[in-house]
Design a protein around this motif. Structure first.
Motif, PDB file in Angstrom:
ATOM      1  N   ARG A  64       0.779  -1.212  -0.174  1.00 55.04           N
ATOM      2  CA  ARG A  64      -0.259   0.078   0.058  1.00 55.04           C
ATOM      3  C   ARG A  64       0.538   1.230  -0.157  1.00 55.04           C
ATOM      4  O   ARG A  64       0.419   2.319  -0.956  1.00 55.04           O
ATOM      5  N   TRP A  65       1.777   1.337   0.629  1.00 55.21           N
ATOM      6  CA  TRP A  65       3.163   2.543   0.559  1.00 55.21           C
ATOM      7  C   TRP A  65       3.720   2.881  -1.036  1.00 55.21           C
ATOM      8  O   TRP A  65       3.376   3.847  -0.824  1.00 55.21           O
ATOM      9  N   ILE A  66       3.840   1.509  -1.264  1.00 53.95           N
ATOM     10  CA  ILE A  66       4.338   1.706  -2.609  1.00 53.95           C
ATOM     11  C   ILE A  66       3.229   2.234  -3.186  1.00 53.95           C
ATOM     12  O   ILE A  66       3.926   3.297  -4.286  1.00 53.95           O
ATOM     13  N   ASP A  67       2.384   2.118  -3.595  1.00 47.33           N
ATOM     14  CA  ASP A  67       0.806   2.369  -4.149  1.00 47.33           C
ATOM     15  C   ASP A  67       0.523   3.760  -4.055  1.00 47.33           C
ATOM     16  O   ASP A  67       0.574   4.606  -5.194  1.00 47.33           O
ATOM     17  N   SER A  68       0.503   3.726  -3.026  1.00 48.72           N
ATOM     18  CA  SER A  68       0.473   5.657  -2.541  1.00 48.72           C
ATOM     19  C   SER A  68       1.441   6.873  -3.242  1.00 48.72           C
ATOM     20  O   SER A  68       1.736   7.524  -3.342  1.00 48.72           O
ATOM     21  N   GLU A  69       2.891   6.198  -3.187  1.00 52.86           N
ATOM     22  CA  GLU A  69       3.926   6.936  -3.597  1.00 52.86           C
ATOM     23  C   GLU A  69       4.792   6.288  -4.883  1.00 52.86           C
ATOM     24  O   GLU A  69       5.503   6.902  -5.570  1.00 52.86           O
ATOM     25  N   ASN A  70       3.781   5.749  -5.362  1.00 53.82           N
ATOM     26  CA  ASN A  70       3.464   6.315  -7.162  1.00 53.82           C
ATOM     27  C   ASN A  70       3.279   7.823  -7.831  1.00 53.82           C
ATOM     28  O   ASN A  70       2.642   7.744  -7.851  1.00 53.82           O
ATOM     29  N   PRO A  71       4.714   7.790  -8.611  1.00 53.48           N
ATOM     30  CA  PRO A  71       5.133   9.007  -8.572  1.00 53.48           C
ATOM     31  C   PRO A  71       4.303   9.246 -10.172  1.00 53.48           C
ATOM     32  O   PRO A  71       3.852  10.504 -10.682  1.00 53.48           O
ATOM     33  N   GLU A  72       3.285   7.719 -10.949  1.00 53.37           N
ATOM     34  CA  GLU A  72       2.877   7.820 -12.313  1.00 53.37           C
ATOM     35  C   GLU A  72       1.493   8.070 -11.650  1.00 53.37           C
ATOM     36  O   GLU A  72       0.982   8.823 -12.600  1.00 53.37           O
ATOM     37  N   ILE A  73       0.565   7.892 -10.778  1.00 53.37           N
ATOM     38  CA  ILE A  73      -0.540   8.199 -10.543  1.00 53.37           C
ATOM     39  C   ILE A  73      -0.607   9.649 -10.073  1.00 53.37           C
ATOM     40  O   ILE A  73      -1.633  10.575 -10.701  1.00 53.37           O
ATOM     41  N   ALA A  74       0.395  10.442  -9.529  1.00 53.86           N
ATOM     42  CA  ALA A  74       0.261  12.111  -9.866  1.00 53.86           C
ATOM     43  C   ALA A  74       0.488  12.633 -10.443  1.00 53.86           C
ATOM     44  O   ALA A  74       0.360  13.420 -10.728  1.00 53.86           O
ATOM     45  N   ALA A  75       1.566  11.811 -11.839  1.00 52.12           N
ATOM     46  CA  ALA A  75       1.743  13.052 -12.904  1.00 52.12           C
ATOM     47  C   ALA A  75      -0.221  12.905 -13.719  1.00 52.12           C
ATOM     48  O   ALA A  75       0.498  13.593 -14.414  1.00 52.12           O
ATOM     49  N   GLU A  76      -0.421  11.556 -13.644  1.00 51.73           N
ATOM     50  CA  GLU A  76      -1.443  11.505 -14.449  1.00 51.73           C
ATOM     51  C   GLU A  76      -2.667  12.545 -14.129  1.00 51.73           C
ATOM     52  O   GLU A  76      -3.201  13.039 -13.338  1.00 51.73           O
ATOM     53  N   PRO A  77      -3.698  13.038 -14.964  1.00 53.31           N
ATOM     54  CA  PRO A  77      -4.581  14.388 -14.360  1.00 53.31           C
ATOM     55  C   PRO A  77      -5.694  13.290 -14.771  1.00 53.31           C
ATOM     56  O   PRO A  77      -5.597  12.916 -14.694  1.00 53.31           O
ATOM     57  N   THR A  78      -5.937  14.184 -13.662  1.00 50.27           N
ATOM     58  CA  THR A  78      -7.324  13.708 -12.764  1.00 50.27           C
ATOM     59  C   THR A  78      -8.797  13.139 -14.000  1.00 50.27           C
ATOM     60  O   THR A  78      -9.188  14.233 -14.896  1.00 50.27           O
ATOM     61  N   LYS A  79      -9.083  12.653 -14.345  1.00 46.83           N
ATOM     62  CA  LYS A  79      -9.759  11.681 -15.068  1.00 46.83           C
ATOM     63  C   LYS A  79     -11.341  11.861 -14.547  1.00 46.83           C
ATOM     64  O   LYS A  79     -12.621  11.594 -15.195  1.00 46.83           O
ATOM     65  N   ALA A  80     -12.145  11.576 -13.926  1.00 51.92           N
ATOM     66  CA  ALA A  80     -12.916  11.995 -12.832  1.00 51.92           C
ATOM     67  C   ALA A  80     -13.205  13.096 -13.087  1.00 51.92           C
ATOM     68  O   ALA A  80     -13.225  14.390 -12.230  1.00 51.92           O
ATOM     69  N   PRO A  81     -14.208  13.133 -13.768  1.00 51.34           N
ATOM     70  CA  PRO A  81     -14.984  15.122 -14.467  1.00 51.34           C
ATOM     71  C   PRO A  81     -16.320  14.837 -12.955  1.00 51.34           C
ATOM     72  O   PRO A  81     -16.651  14.325 -11.972  1.00 51.34           O
ATOM     73  N   ILE A  82     -16.096  16.888 -12.570  1.00 52.02           N
ATOM     74  CA  ILE A  82     -16.833  16.743 -11.505  1.00 52.02           C
ATOM     75  C   ILE A  82     -18.069  17.001 -12.152  1.00 52.02           C
ATOM     76  O   ILE A  82     -18.871  18.486 -13.060  1.00 52.02           O
ATOM     77  N   PRO A  83     -18.987  16.672 -11.490  1.00 49.72           N
ATOM     78  CA  PRO A  83     -20.957  16.612 -11.756  1.00 49.72           C
ATOM     79  C   PRO A  83     -21.181  18.057 -11.716  1.00 49.72           C
ATOM     80  O   PRO A  83     -20.738  18.728 -10.466  1.00 49.72           O
ATOM     81  N   GLY A  84     -21.656  19.340 -12.748  1.00 51.61           N
ATOM     82  CA  GLY A  84     -21.971  20.133 -12.315  1.00 51.61           C
ATOM     83  C   GLY A  84     -21.523  21.607 -12.582  1.00 51.61           C
ATOM     84  O   GLY A  84     -21.140  22.338 -10.889  1.00 51.61           O
ATOM     85  N   LEU A  85     -19.851  21.115 -12.630  1.00 50.34           N
ATOM     86  CA  LEU A  85     -18.985  22.135 -12.685  1.00 50.34           C
ATOM     87  C   LEU A  85     -19.610  23.576 -13.583  1.00 50.34           C
ATOM     88  O   LEU A  85     -18.831  25.045 -13.097  1.00 50.34           O
TER      89      LEU A  85
END
Length: 256
Positions: A75-96
């Protein structure tokens, strides 16, 4: 005389023949070599045999899911993965984009302060001449001020005399010998016998008037304290002067 005849026949030191090593010197050299060899043999340094430690065996650890330690590390390795932080947010915000815009000035947050109405000015009285002012003042004569009540002279005791002070004190207002002026409290040291009579009176602090101090001392000699068994009792008596202690001014004399 010939040269051979002048030379001495016997010499004290006979010169050695060159090229011959004496046996004594050779013996000392061999003895020194043997002593040095013996010393090197006795005092030789013996070093311990060198030991060699091999590298530790290679160990391989596997992170297998299912154990608490391995799951925490994964779990610590997954949280420190720089690849996830570099990707843009894909989930759209409803009603933005459908939020209505509301300007900040549309809501009143502080009401303006209204100044208080100015009070009505006071009306000025009508003017009056000097004669009218004199007549107004003479029509209402001022009442005379009541005469101040004379303050009484007080006598206070301190120390052991406070417990055996007499209940009845002499008339202190009879001391009217002081001249007009400022009087300070007079302080006396009293020595009271076992029967209660005053035997010693010593002036400690003067009032500023010698005649008044002497009259007060004679008055203190007449005091009778309560009898107490024992030796002489010492204490202080202080006179606080009232208005009756001042002499009455003569007619035409200024009152302080």
């Amino acid at each position: 005389m010939s040269a051979s005849a002048a030379e001495p026949k016997d010499l004290v030191f006979r010169a050695k023949e060159p090229g011959i090593i004496p046996w004594t010197l050779l013996g000392f050299i061999l003895l020194s070599a043997c002593v040095h060899a013996l010393g090197f043999y006795i005092f030789q340094a013996i070093y311990p045999p060198a030991t060699h430690m091999g590298p530790p065996p290679v160990q391989v650890g596997l992170l297998v899911p299912g154990t608490p330690e391995a799951d925490a590390i994964l779990r610590w390795i997954d949280s420190e993965n720089p690849e996830i932080a570099a990707e843009p947010t894909k989930a759209p915000i409803p009603g933005l984009m459908s939020l209505p815009y509301q300007p900040s000035y549309s809501v009143v947050r502080a009401q303006p302060v209204v100044p208080q109405p100015s009070p009505m000015p006071l009306p000025y009285p009508g003017g009056a001449s000097g004669l009218d002012l004199v007549q107004i003042a003479s029509a209402k004569p001022s009442k005379p001020l009541p005469a101040p009540s004379p303050a009484a002279t007080m006598l206070a005791f301190s120390g052991p005399l406070k417990a055996i002070a007499p209940a009845l004190l002499p008339a202190l207002d009879a001391l009217k010998e002081a001249q007009p002026g400022e009087l300070q409290p007079a302080r006396y040291l009293l020595g009271v016998s076992a029967q209660g009579g005053v035997q010693y009176v010593f002036l400690q602090d003067s009032s500023g008037d010698k005649a008044l101090d002497a009259g007060a001392g004679r008055l203190l000699e007449q005091l009778r304290f309560r009898a107490i068994p024992g030796p002489m009792t010492w204490g202080y008596a202080t006179l606080y002067w009232g208005s009756a202690a001042y002499a009455t001014p003569a007619p035409g004399e200024a009152t302080p």
